[in-house]
Scaffold this motif. Structure first.
Motif, short mmCIF file in Angstrom:
data_model
loop_
_atom_site.label_atom_id
_atom_site.label_comp_id
_atom_site.label_asym_id
_atom_site.label_seq_id
_atom_site.Cartn_x
_atom_site.Cartn_y
_atom_site.Cartn_z
N ASP A 82 4.70 -14.29 64.92
CA ASP A 82 4.10 -12.96 64.83
C ASP A 82 4.38 -12.19 66.12
OD1 ASP A 82 2.22 -10.77 65.02
OD2 ASP A 82 1.03 -11.72 63.45
N GLY A 83 5.22 -11.17 66.02
CA GLY A 83 5.65 -10.45 67.21
C GLY A 83 4.53 -9.76 67.96
N PHE A 84 3.62 -9.10 67.22
CA PHE A 84 2.53 -8.40 67.91
C PHE A 84 1.56 -9.39 68.54
CE2 PHE A 84 -1.42 -6.19 68.55
CZ PHE A 84 -1.01 -4.98 69.08
N ALA A 85 1.21 -10.44 67.81
CA ALA A 85 0.30 -11.45 68.35
C ALA A 85 0.91 -12.11 69.58
CB ALA A 85 -0.02 -12.50 67.29
N ALA A 86 2.23 -12.32 69.57
CA ALA A 86 2.89 -12.92 70.72
C ALA A 86 2.81 -12.00 71.94
CB ALA A 86 4.35 -13.21 70.38
N LEU A 87 3.06 -10.70 71.74
CA LEU A 87 2.99 -9.74 72.84
C LEU A 87 1.56 -9.64 73.36
CD1 LEU A 87 4.17 -7.47 74.61
CD2 LEU A 87 3.74 -5.89 72.72
N ALA A 88 0.59 -9.51 72.45
CA ALA A 88 -0.81 -9.39 72.86
C ALA A 88 -1.28 -10.65 73.59
CB ALA A 88 -1.69 -9.13 71.64
N GLY A 89 -0.91 -11.81 73.07
CA GLY A 89 -1.31 -13.06 73.70
C GLY A 89 -0.71 -13.22 75.08
N MET A 108 5.33 -18.07 80.49
CA MET A 108 4.38 -17.64 79.45
C MET A 108 5.07 -16.71 78.45
SD MET A 108 0.99 -16.64 81.64
CE MET A 108 0.09 -17.83 82.64
N ALA A 109 5.84 -15.76 78.97
CA ALA A 109 6.54 -14.81 78.09
C ALA A 109 7.59 -15.52 77.26
CB ALA A 109 7.17 -13.71 78.94
N ARG A 110 8.30 -16.45 77.86
CA ARG A 110 9.33 -17.20 77.13
C ARG A 110 8.70 -18.02 76.01
NH1 ARG A 110 11.59 -18.79 81.30
NH2 ARG A 110 10.57 -20.81 81.54
N LYS A 111 7.56 -18.61 76.28
CA LYS A 111 6.85 -19.38 75.25
C LYS A 111 6.36 -18.47 74.13
CE LYS A 111 3.06 -22.70 74.69
NZ LYS A 111 1.98 -23.45 75.39
N GLN A 117 13.31 -11.77 85.24
CA GLN A 117 13.03 -12.62 84.09
C GLN A 117 11.80 -12.15 83.34
OE1 GLN A 117 12.82 -16.64 85.56
NE2 GLN A 117 15.02 -16.97 85.30
N VAL A 118 10.74 -11.81 84.07
CA VAL A 118 9.53 -11.32 83.42
C VAL A 118 9.84 -10.04 82.66
CG1 VAL A 118 7.22 -10.36 83.80
CG2 VAL A 118 7.95 -12.38 85.09
N ALA A 119 10.56 -9.11 83.29
CA ALA A 119 10.89 -7.84 82.65
C ALA A 119 11.75 -8.05 81.40
CB ALA A 119 11.61 -6.93 83.64
N SER A 120 12.71 -8.96 81.50
CA SER A 120 13.59 -9.23 80.36
C SER A 120 12.82 -9.81 79.18
CB SER A 120 14.71 -10.19 80.79
OG SER A 120 15.52 -10.54 79.69
N HIS A 121 11.93 -10.76 79.45
CA HIS A 121 11.15 -11.36 78.37
C HIS A 121 10.17 -10.35 77.77
CE1 HIS A 121 13.04 -15.02 79.34
NE2 HIS A 121 12.21 -15.45 80.28
N CYS A 122 9.58 -9.49 78.60
CA CYS A 122 8.68 -8.45 78.09
C CYS A 122 9.45 -7.49 77.17
CB CYS A 122 8.08 -7.66 79.25
SG CYS A 122 6.69 -8.48 80.06
N GLU A 123 10.64 -7.13 77.59
CA GLU A 123 11.47 -6.25 76.77
C GLU A 123 11.75 -6.88 75.41
OE1 GLU A 123 15.82 -3.99 76.98
OE2 GLU A 123 14.98 -4.97 78.75
N ALA A 124 12.03 -8.19 75.42
CA ALA A 124 12.31 -8.89 74.16
C ALA A 124 11.05 -8.96 73.29
CB ALA A 124 12.83 -10.29 74.46
#
Length: 228
Positions: free
Chosen positions: A94-101, A85-88, A136-143
């Motif tokens: 939109d960076g904020f929309a991607a993080l929020a979604g 999900m995070a990779r997708k 992997q989850v932590a790395s994608h969240c950081e990105a």
């Protein structure tokens, strides 16, 4: 020689269905494990899983020697789904929309999964696969956080280390007695997301390392009277 080949072929042909049956049973156990752990949490037993799968307990034990082994396999798959999900989300513009979604989708997965929330809260199960999936989850969240910050959409002072505490706050709401998670946690996630978004007038955040209220700079963030 010819007789040996002829005698060997039926055994080899018979081995393939056995292997297929074994793999089908394994998938059946994993599916049952996901459903049982989601509903009952980590206190569920292998007997519970076997009953739910419609298999004998011995069959389950042959595939997974103990509950920890099954839980590791089940939750590695689930954390891999969250990582996907995070990779997708990283492919969105939109960076904020991607993080929020991503947060909404990942927490939505956890909302009706008692076992997953217990795992994230207590870390009672661990293993090589789980550790890899967590990284992997932590790395994608950081990105995701870094990109939202680079686009100027994230409130000053918010870092990737804030994501886990936010998830923990939402988990606490999901655990409230007498409330259905789907009817309540999204409300508070929306409030939190508004607080994460960069806006014109915001109080500067205290450092994550500060614990005393006297150290928090209570300013108007440059948005008081006289400012345009």
């Amino acid at each position: 020689m010819g007789g040996q080949r002829g005698g060997g072929e039926p055994a080899a042909a018979g081995a393939r269905p056995l292997r297929r049956d074994a793999e089908l049973n394994r998938q059946r156990i994993l599916r049952a494990g996901r459903e049982v752990f989601a509903a009952r949490g980590l206190q569920a037993t292998l007997n519970d899983v076997a009953h739910h799968a419609g298999l004998g307990v011995g069959t389950v034990y042959r595939k997974f020697p103990d509950k920890r082994a099954l839980a590791e396999a089940v939750f590695t798959e689930e954390l891999d789904e969250i990582a996907a999900m995070a990779r997708k989300a990283l492919a969105e513009d939109d960076g904020f929309a991607a993080l929020a979604g991503f947060l909404e989708r990942a927490l939505g997965l956890a909302a009706h999964n008692r076992g997953l929330r217990e795992l994230m809260r207590h870390g009672a199960v661990e293993g090589t696969g789980l550790a890899r999936a967590r990284r992997q989850v932590a790395s994608h969240c950081e990105a995701l956080v870094a990109r939202a910050r680079a686009q100027g959409a994230l409130r000053d002072g918010v870092t990737e280390t804030d994501i886990a505490p936010i998830a923990a706050m939402i988990d606490a709401i999901m655990a409230l007695p007498g409330e259905r998670p789907s009817e309540l946690w999204r409300r508070y996630l929306a409030i939190i997301l508004d607080g994460l978004r960069a806006q014109r007038c915001q109080t500067p955040l205290p450092s994550a390392g500060r614990t005393s209220g006297h150290e928090v700079a209570l300013t108007d963030g440059g948005c008081g009277e006289g400012h345009s």
